[in-house]
Design a protein around this motif. Structure first.
Motif, PDB file in Angstrom:
ATOM      1  N   ASP A   1       0.805  -1.215   0.000  1.00  9.74           N
ATOM      2  CA  ASP A   1       0.000   0.000   0.000  1.00  9.74           C
ATOM      3  C   ASP A   1       0.843   1.273   0.000  1.00  9.74           C
ATOM      4  O   ASP A   1       0.303   2.374   0.117  1.00  9.74           O
ATOM      5  CB  ASP A   1      -0.915   0.028   1.237  1.00  9.74           C
ATOM      6  CG  ASP A   1      -1.972  -1.064   1.186  1.00  9.74           C
ATOM      7  OD1 ASP A   1      -2.211  -1.606   0.096  1.00  9.74           O
ATOM      8  OD2 ASP A   1      -2.549  -1.366   2.241  1.00  9.74           O
TER       9      ASP A   1
ATOM     10  N   ARG B   1      -7.064   2.819  -4.779  1.00 12.07           N
ATOM     11  CA  ARG B   1      -6.177   1.654  -4.694  1.00 12.07           C
ATOM     12  C   ARG B   1      -6.936   0.380  -5.077  1.00 12.07           C
ATOM     13  O   ARG B   1      -6.428  -0.448  -5.839  1.00 12.07           O
ATOM     14  CB  ARG B   1      -5.615   1.539  -3.286  1.00 12.07           C
ATOM     15  CG  ARG B   1      -4.545   0.463  -3.135  1.00 12.07           C
ATOM     16  CD  ARG B   1      -3.758   0.680  -1.863  1.00 12.07           C
ATOM     17  NE  ARG B   1      -4.617   0.761  -0.688  1.00 12.07           N
ATOM     18  CZ  ARG B   1      -4.343   1.510   0.382  1.00 12.07           C
ATOM     19  NH1 ARG B   1      -3.265   2.257   0.419  1.00 12.07           N
ATOM     20  NH2 ARG B   1      -5.160   1.517   1.421  1.00 12.07           N
TER      21      ARG B   1
ATOM     22  N   GLU C   1      -8.120   4.702  -0.537  1.00 10.42           N
ATOM     23  CA  GLU C   1      -8.641   3.331  -0.463  1.00 10.42           C
ATOM     24  C   GLU C   1      -9.445   2.989  -1.716  1.00 10.42           C
ATOM     25  O   GLU C   1      -9.314   1.896  -2.276  1.00 10.42           O
ATOM     26  CB  GLU C   1      -9.514   3.175   0.786  1.00 10.42           C
ATOM     27  CG  GLU C   1      -8.746   3.131   2.093  1.00 10.42           C
ATOM     28  CD  GLU C   1      -7.830   1.915   2.191  1.00 10.42           C
ATOM     29  OE1 GLU C   1      -8.205   0.834   1.682  1.00 10.42           O
ATOM     30  OE2 GLU C   1      -6.731   2.054   2.754  1.00 10.42           O
ATOM     31  N   GLN C   2     -10.284   3.921  -2.136  1.00  9.48           N
ATOM     32  CA  GLN C   2     -11.097   3.698  -3.327  1.00  9.48           C
ATOM     33  C   GLN C   2     -10.234   3.542  -4.578  1.00  9.48           C
ATOM     34  O   GLN C   2     -10.410   2.599  -5.361  1.00  9.48           O
ATOM     35  CB  GLN C   2     -12.061   4.874  -3.512  1.00  9.48           C
ATOM     36  CG  GLN C   2     -12.885   4.811  -4.796  1.00  9.48           C
ATOM     37  CD  GLN C   2     -13.657   6.107  -5.040  1.00  9.48           C
ATOM     38  OE1 GLN C   2     -13.899   6.886  -4.130  1.00  9.48           O
ATOM     39  NE2 GLN C   2     -14.033   6.342  -6.280  1.00  9.48           N
TER      40      GLN C   2
END
Length: 289
Positions: free
Chosen positions: A33, A120, A117-118
């Motif tokens: 990440d 990724r 987050e979206q």
């Protein structure tokens, strides 16, 4: 010819290296990440685009055009995530340390983390999609020497193409760098992009035709580009914050803090124009090859 008079590496071998870099970077994004994962894929895709542009005369035109368009599309998807990471790590995190109780800043950080987050999740799904698999399959076709036009087998023609493209890229950079002291942020971005294209062409040329002159030029060009990193990052932060601001209410505290972060980031660039001009003059004073 080159310093050592060594026959050129076939472009197919260079494309094989680039495709391997992309595969490794895709795996990096899938398991990690961190900012570095998106950045590694962004750089690898940029090298693919540079190679496609440089070697265009040696490839089937329809294949090259379609693949270049797809590489640009995928690069834009990756860059969006990479720039969100940059916004969070280099701008929001230091601001939150300085202003730990600022509610608007906390809300903005939450918005950015949700967008990361979206993005990724969407990028990981995209990288596993049939479209990306097709792009890479078409890219792998170029790793076979027989796929190329016969001219790719000629060191003389390859070297001529590389040198012609180097001179073209330098000419483009010269136009952008004519008035360095007066460059606004948009013009500065254009100048930096022209330098980046020049660097990529020089790197491919050096890979195939090792030259002390090209090596020295690349070393100096790298110094110039490194001096513009802060300006590049400020531009990326501005773009991502302006995108996020579309979902914010006019006059809201969150929108205000986003605008202030843009101003602070750009004010902190602190480009030393005299140093920039000195580095640029030192760069163009060197022979390309």
């Amino acid at each position: 010819m080159t310093d050592a008079q060594i026959p050129a590496t076939h472009p197919a071998a260079l494309l094989a290296e680039v495709l391997d870099e992309i595969d490794a970077a895709r795996a990096f994004v899938a398991r990690d990440d961190a900012f570095d994962s998106a950045q590694a894929l962004r750089v690898a895709l940029r090298r693919l685009r540079s190679a496609l542009t440089l070697f265009r005369p040696l490839l089937p035109p329809d294949h090259n055009k379609a693949l270049l368009e797809d590489a640009r599309w995928l690069s834009a998807e990756v860059t969006r995530l990479r720039d969100l990471y940059l916004l969070w790590q280099d701008t929001l995190t230091p601001a939150r340390v300085a202003l730990p109780d600022n509610a608007a800043l906390q809300t903005l950080e939450a918005r950015v983390l949700a967008r990361i987050e979206q993005e990724r999740a969407e990028l990981r799904a995209l990288l596993a999609s049939e479209r990306v698999a097709d792009v890479l399959a078409r890219g792998r076709e170029m790793t076979v020497p027989g796929f190329w036009r016969p001219a790719a087998e000629s060191p003389e023609k390859l070297e001529g193409l590389c040198h012609e493209t180097l001179e073209l890229r330098l000419s483009q950079a010269l136009k952008h760098g004519e008035t360095l002291k007066r460059l606004d942020s948009q013009a500065r971005d254009s100048f930096r992009k022209s330098l980046r294209k020049l660097r990529a062409t020089a790197e491919f040329t050096q890979s195939m035709f090792a030259s002390k002159k090209t090596k020295a030029f690349l070393k100096q060009l790298k110094k110039l580009l490194e001096s513009m990193v802060a300006a590049r990052d400020a531009s990326a932060v501005r773009d991502r914050l302006e995108d996020l601001m579309r979902d914010m209410e006019d006059g809201s505290a969150e929108r205000h803090i986003a605008q202030e972060l843009i101003k602070a980031k750009e004010a902190g660039v602190g480009l030393d124009h005299k140093r920039l001009q000195k580095l640029w003059r030192a760069t163009v004073a060197l022979p390309l090859y």
